[in-house]
Design a protein around this motif. Structure first.
Motif, PDB file in Angstrom:
ATOM      1  N   PHE A 244      11.688  46.597 -10.437  1.00 59.54           N
ATOM      2  CA  PHE A 244      11.589  45.161 -10.188  1.00 59.54           C
ATOM      3  C   PHE A 244      10.281  44.670 -10.806  1.00 59.54           C
ATOM      4  CE2 PHE A 244      11.346  41.191  -7.804  1.00 59.54           C
ATOM      5  CZ  PHE A 244      12.684  40.793  -7.818  1.00 59.54           C
ATOM      6  N   GLN A 246       7.666  41.413 -11.674  1.00 60.37           N
ATOM      7  CA  GLN A 246       7.194  40.032 -11.445  1.00 60.37           C
ATOM      8  C   GLN A 246       6.145  39.757 -12.513  1.00 60.37           C
ATOM      9  OE1 GLN A 246       6.917  39.131  -6.948  1.00 60.37           O
ATOM     10  NE2 GLN A 246       6.671  41.348  -7.091  1.00 60.37           N
ATOM     11  N   PHE A 258      12.503  39.776 -11.212  1.00 59.89           N
ATOM     12  CA  PHE A 258      13.863  40.223 -11.539  1.00 59.89           C
ATOM     13  C   PHE A 258      13.858  41.739 -11.706  1.00 59.89           C
ATOM     14  CE2 PHE A 258      11.679  38.660 -15.297  1.00 59.89           C
ATOM     15  CZ  PHE A 258      11.741  39.750 -16.159  1.00 59.89           C
ATOM     16  N   GLY A 314      17.479  38.988  -9.011  1.00 62.60           N
ATOM     17  CA  GLY A 314      16.230  38.271  -9.269  1.00 62.60           C
ATOM     18  C   GLY A 314      16.029  37.115  -8.319  1.00 62.60           C
ATOM     19  N   GLU A 326      22.066  37.566  -7.258  1.00 63.84           N
ATOM     20  CA  GLU A 326      22.314  38.996  -7.504  1.00 63.84           C
ATOM     21  C   GLU A 326      23.778  39.201  -7.866  1.00 63.84           C
ATOM     22  OE1 GLU A 326      21.879  41.594  -4.105  1.00 63.84           O
ATOM     23  OE2 GLU A 326      22.379  39.976  -2.725  1.00 63.84           O
TER      24      GLU A 326
END
Lengths: 460, 336
Positions: A244, A246, A258, A314, A326
C-alpha cells in the motif's frame, strides 16, 4: 528549583539575621558574648544546610518514585490503561459495543425479519510487555455464540519490520482492514464477501518513510471468504501479501493511498466440512450459497483445489471529503460428486463520505470539532455517506454448484446514510440500503432488498 | 570404517575455521554497593587487560552502584547482573532466596566466605575534632550531629548500626536494653538519613553537615585523601565490626548470557595478588597477609568483632534489628 531554594534560604536568613543583629550589638561588648554569637551562627548555618539537604533528598526520592510510578489513564481514544514509568509495560482495556436495528420495508419474500440485535460486543485487552512486544485479545459476545476475533502478539522490532502471530485480519480487503468502529456504513459492502474476516497465521509487516510505502506478507491456515477462521481443513496453507502506497504523505495529496493485495493457497474440503462461504447482502441476508443438503450430504459442494484472491484498492481523503474504492476477485476450485470447476466471483464498490460539520475525513473516524455537549452547545460531527457496489457470481456456478432459484447471479447495491458522531466514543448511524438481484428466485429475479439499519455505537 | 572417516572429516573441516577465531567480546554487569565505584573502576580496567592477555577475549564491565539492599532488590526484580559485589551477605542471601538465581550455598564457592577483602566502620570528624569525639559513646552526647545512612536501604548503614550496638554491649554493665537506649540516643542526633553510604558522605563532606560521619573505613580514608585534604580526621573507635563485603556470580544470568567463565574469573581475580593490591590501594583491608603487611600503616588498629559472634549471623541480625517493625523501626521514627 534553585531559585526557590535561594528564596527560601534568604527568607530564613532574614528571619535569623535580623534578631542576630540586635544580639550582636549586645554581645560585642564582651568576649564570651562573641563566642556565643559565633556558636549561634554556626548552629543556624547547620540548620539551613540540613534543610537544604533534606530538600535535595526529598527531590531525589520524588524523582526515583516518578521513575517507578505507574500511570493510570482514561480516554475515548485509548481506553483505560496502566502504564509503567518507562513506557515499556502497558495494560490497556478498550472495547466497543454496537446495538443495531434492522428493518426491511417492502421486502416481503426474501428480506430478513425486522429485529433489534447486539451486532458486536467486544471487550479488548491490549498489553505491551517490554520494549518490543504487544499483545491483543478481542472476543465478541455480540452473535449467538461468543467467538474470539483477535488474539495475537506483535513483535515491533522496527517500523520497517514487525512480526505478528496469532489470529487477526489477513491483509486483503481494504474495508475489512478498517475497524468496525470506523466503517462508513453499519455493514461493510459487497466486496467484503470475497475476503476472509480473520485467520490464524504469521505475518511480517512494516512501513517505510513514515507510511509512504507499507507492506504485509503472511502465511495463514487459509479460510473461506468472509469466514472467521479456526482450525484448518487441510495441510495446505494460504499466502497473503499486500502493498500500500501513500506517495504524497507529506504533500497536499497526503490523503491519497492505493495498493494491491492478494492471496493464494489450496483448500481441501470435504462434503462434511466444505470450506466454502455463503455471501450476504448489505442487510446481512444470504444471497449466494453453494449447493448443500442435509439429507444427501455426499452431494455437498466443497473446496478442492486452488484458491486465489486479488484486490486493487485505494482511498482519497481531502478535507471533509472521503472516497474509498476496492475491487476483489476470488477464485475457488470446487467439487461436487466427481465434477469440478474453477469459479471466479468478483465484486467492487465505491464509497463517498462528507462531514457537514467540517471534520477532516480519514481512514479512521475523526474526533468531532465540537463534541456533543448540551451545556456548551456542542453538536458533535455529522457525516453523510453514500455508496454503490456490485457482486458478480460466476455463471458457471449454476446450476450444478449453486441453485439458480435460491442464489443470485448478481447483486447491485446502493446505499445512503447519516452518521452522527456525538463524541469520539459515541456514534449513531442510520443507513438505507437498496439491493437488486439477477436471478435468485424460482421465477426470474429475486425481490429487491430494502434495508434500513440503525446503529448506536460506543467505543473506547 | 567409512562412517568414522566421514565423521573425522567433518570434525576437521569444522575445526579449521574455528582455529584462528578470536572469542566474541563479553559484557559483564557488576551490581555493587555505593562506595565501591572507584575500586571497581580501577579493578575492571586491570581485569580486562588481564583477561584479554590470557584468553584473547575482550571484556567490557559495566558497573551499577546504590544502597546494597536496594541493589539486591533490583537484581531480584530482574536487573541482569552477572556478578554482585554487595555490602553484606544477607543481601546476596535474599537474591538466592527470592530471585532463585544462585544457590543458597553461594558463600562457600570462593575463599573467605566469598569475601575477598574486608573493611570496618570508623568515625570521620572535622579537622581538629572540635566536638572532641573519641569513641562511640560521644555520638550520643547532646549537640553532636551524626551522619549515617538509613539501615533500611543501605548495607553500610547496617554495619554502622551494629558496630554501635556491639560497642554498647561491651561496655561495663552493657545489656541489650542499654545498647538499645544508646543507639536510640545516637539516632536522635542524626539530622539527615541518606539512602546510601555515598550519599551520607556527600552530606558530611560536600554539604558540610554534621560533626561526625559514621563511615566505611575505605570511604573515610578516601574522603581524607581526595575529597577534603586537611579538612577531616579519622577517629578509630575502641571497638568496631569486621565487615566482610561478599561477592558472587549470579548463575542464572551468567549462564543465560554465556558469561559464566569470565564472571567466575572476574571474582577469582579479586583474590590474586594484583586484585588484593587494588583493593588495598582503595583502602579495603586485603585478605592476603603479604599485601596486608605492605599496607598495614594505612589501617588503624581496632578491636574487631563479627556479626556472627555478637548478633548470631546476618539472618538473625536482620530479623531482630532491620525487618519491618523490628528494633530499628522502634528506635528511629522520623519527625519524633
Amino acid at each position: 528549583m534553585i531559585a526557590v531554594r535561594w528564596i527560601s534560604s534568604l527568607a530564613l536568613l532574614r528571619v535569623v539575621v535580623v534578631p542576630l543583629q540586635a544580639t550582636a550589638q549586645q554581645a560585642s561588648s564582651s568576649p564570651t558574648g562573641s563566642v556565643s554569637l559565633e556558636a549561634q551562627v554556626n548552629e543556624l548555618d547547620q540548620q539551613i544546610r540540613i534543610l537544604q539537604r533534606l530538600r535535595e533528598l526529598a527531590a531525589d526520592s520524588a524523582a526515583a518514585a516518578a521513575k517507578e510510578k505507574v500511570t493510570p489513564t482514561a480516554s475515548a481514544k485509548d481506553g483505560f490503561s496502566l502504564k509503567s514509568a518507562d513506557g515499556k509495560y502497558l495494560l490497556r482495556f478498550r472495547g466497543y459495543f454496537q446495538s443495531d436495528g434492522r428493518l426491511f420495508p417492502g421486502t416481503e419474500l426474501t428480506g430478513g425479519i425486522d429485529n433489534l440485535l447486539i451486532r458486536r460486543a467486544r471487550p479488548i485487552v491490549e498489553a505491551t510487555v517490554g520494549r518490543y512486544f504487544d499483545f491483543r485479545l478481542m472476543p465478541d459476545f455480540g452473535g449467538t455464540t461468543p467467538a474470539i476475533f483477535d488474539a495475537y502478539w506483535d513483535g515491533k522490532f522496527a517500523p520497517q519490520f514487525t512480526v505478528r502471530a496469532g489470529k487477526f485480519k489477513p491483509p486483503l480487503g481494504l474495508e475489512r482492514l478498517q475497524s468496525a468502529t470506523d466503517i462508513s456504513f453499519a455493514e461493510r459492502g459487497l466486496p467484503t464477501n470475497l475476503v476472509p474476516s480473520r485467520d490464524i497465521g504469521l505475518q511480517l509487516a512494516g512501513d517505510f518513510s513514515e507510511g509512504v510505502f507499507a507492506y504485509q506478507l503472511g502465511i495463514f491456515n487459509g479460510v473461506p471468504d468472509l469466514a472467521n477462521g479456526g482450525d484448518d481443513l487441510s495441510n495446505a496453507k494460504d499466502f497473503a501479501a499486500r502493498v500500500f502506497v501513500q506517495p504524497f504523505k507529506r504533500g497536499s495529496l497526503q490523503g491519497l493511498g492505493f495498493g494491491l493485495a492478494g492471496s493464494t493457497g489450496f483448500e481441501r474440503g470435504s462434503p462434511a466440512a466444505t470450506g466454502l462461504p455463503t455471501y450476504r447482502t448489505p442487510g446481512q441476508q444470504s444471497l449466494f450459497r453453494y449447493t448443500s443438503s442435509t439429507t444427501t450430504p455426499a452431494n455437498n459442494v466443497f473446496a478442492n483445489g486452488e484458491r486465489t484472491r486479488l484486490s486493487p484498492q485505494g482511498y482519497f481523503y481531502t478535507g471533509a471529503l472521503g472516497l474509498l474504492g476496492e475491487y476483489v476477485v476470488s477464485r475457488n476450485e470446487v467439487t461436487q460428486a466427481g465434477l469440478s470447476a474453477k469459479l471466479e466471483h468478483a465484486a467492487w464498490q465505491a464509497i463517498g463520505s462528507f462531514f457537514l460539520t467540517g471534520e477532516k475525513a480519514g481512514f479512521r473516524s475523526p474526533t468531532p470539532k465540537r463534541p456533543f455537549d448540551l451545556k456548551e452547545g456542542g453538536f458533535g460531527a455529522l457525516e453523510l455517506v453514500g455508496r454503490y457496489g456490485e457482486l458478480s457470481l460466476d455463471p458457471a456456478a449454476f446450476p450444478v454448484y449453486a441453485s439458480a432459484s435460491s442464489s443470485a447471479q448478481k447483486a447491485k447495491a446502493w446505499g445512503v446514510g447519516v452518521n452522527w458522531h456525538f463524541t469520539r466514543a459515541v456514534k449513531f448511524a442510520v443507513n438505507y440500503e437498496h439491493t437488486t438481484f439477477t436471478g435468485g428466485a424460482a421465477a426470474g429475479d429475486r425481490e429487491p432488498e430494502n434495508a434500513v439499519i440503525t446503529r448506536f455505537q460506543t467505543s473506547f | 570404517m567409512k562412517t568414522h572417516a566421514f565423521t573425522l572429516l567433518i570434525a576437521v573441516t569444522a575445526a579449521i575455521p574455528l582455529a584462528g577465531q578470536t572469542p566474541k567480546p563479553a559484557t559483564l554487569l557488576n551490581v555493587s554497593y555505593d562506595p565501591t565505584r572507584e575500586l571497581y573502576e580501577d579493578f575492571n580496567q586491570q581485569f580486562s587487560a588481564y583477561w584479554k592477555g590470557k584468553t584473547g577475549q575482550e571484556v567490557k564491565i559495566r558497573q551499577s552502584h546504590g544502597g546494597s539492599g536496594k541493589q539486591a532488590r533490583s537484581v531480584i526484580d530482574g536487573l541482569q547482573a552477572d556478578v554482585v559485589t554487595l555490602a553484606l551477605a544477607y543481601d546476596i542471601d535474599q537474591i538466592a532466596e527470592k530471585g532463585g538465581t544462585l544457590p543458597a550455598d553461594w558463600q562457600k564457592r570462593l575463599p573467605n566466605n566469598s569475601s575477598p577483602y574486608t573493611s570496618t566502620i570508623v568515625l570521620l570528624v572535622r579537622k581538629g575534632n572540635p566536638k572532641g569525639i573519641r569513641d562511640w559513646g560521644d555520638l550520643a552526647n547532646p549537640g553532636v550531629a551524626v551522619i549515617t545512612p538509613n539501615p533500611k536501604t543501605s548495607g553500610g548503614a547496617r554495619w554502622n548500626y551494629l558496630a554501635a550496638w556491639g560497642w554498647a554491649l561491651r561496655q561495663p554493665g552493657g545489656s541489650e536494653a542499654s545498647a538499645m537506649e544508646f543507639v536510640r540516643k545516637l539516632y536522635k542526633n542524626v539530622p539527615v538519613l541518606d539512602a546510601g553510604a555515598r550519599g551520607a558522605t556527600t552530606t558530611f563532606v560536600e554539604r558540610g553537615i554534621g560533626d561526625v560521619l559514621i563511615a566505611w573505613e575505605n570511604e573515610a580514608l578516601l574522603a581524607i585523601k581526595e575529597l577534603g585534604p586537611g579538612k577531616f580526621d579519622l577517629v578509630a573507635p575502641s571497638i568496631s565490626i569486621l565487615a566482610e563485603p561478599p561477592v558472587a556470580v549470579v548463575d542464572k544470568v551468567a549462564g543465560k548470557k554465556g558469561t559464566r567463565e569470565v564472571a567466575q574469573a572476574y571474582l577469582e581475580y579479586l583474590y590474586t595478588p594484583a586484585g588484593q593490591e587494588i583493593a588495598a590501594r582503595h583502602f579495603y583491608r586485603p585478605r592476603s597477609a603479604a599485601v596486608a603487611e605492605k599496607y598495614a600503616a594505612q589501617f588503624p588498629k581496632i578491636t574487631l568483632v563479627t556479626v556472627d559472634e555478637v548478633f548470631g549471623g546476618w539472618a538473625k541480625a536482620h530479623t531482630t534489628h532491620f525487618a519491618d517493625g523490628a528494633l530499628f523501626d522502634r528506635i528511629y521514627q522520623p519527625g519524633r
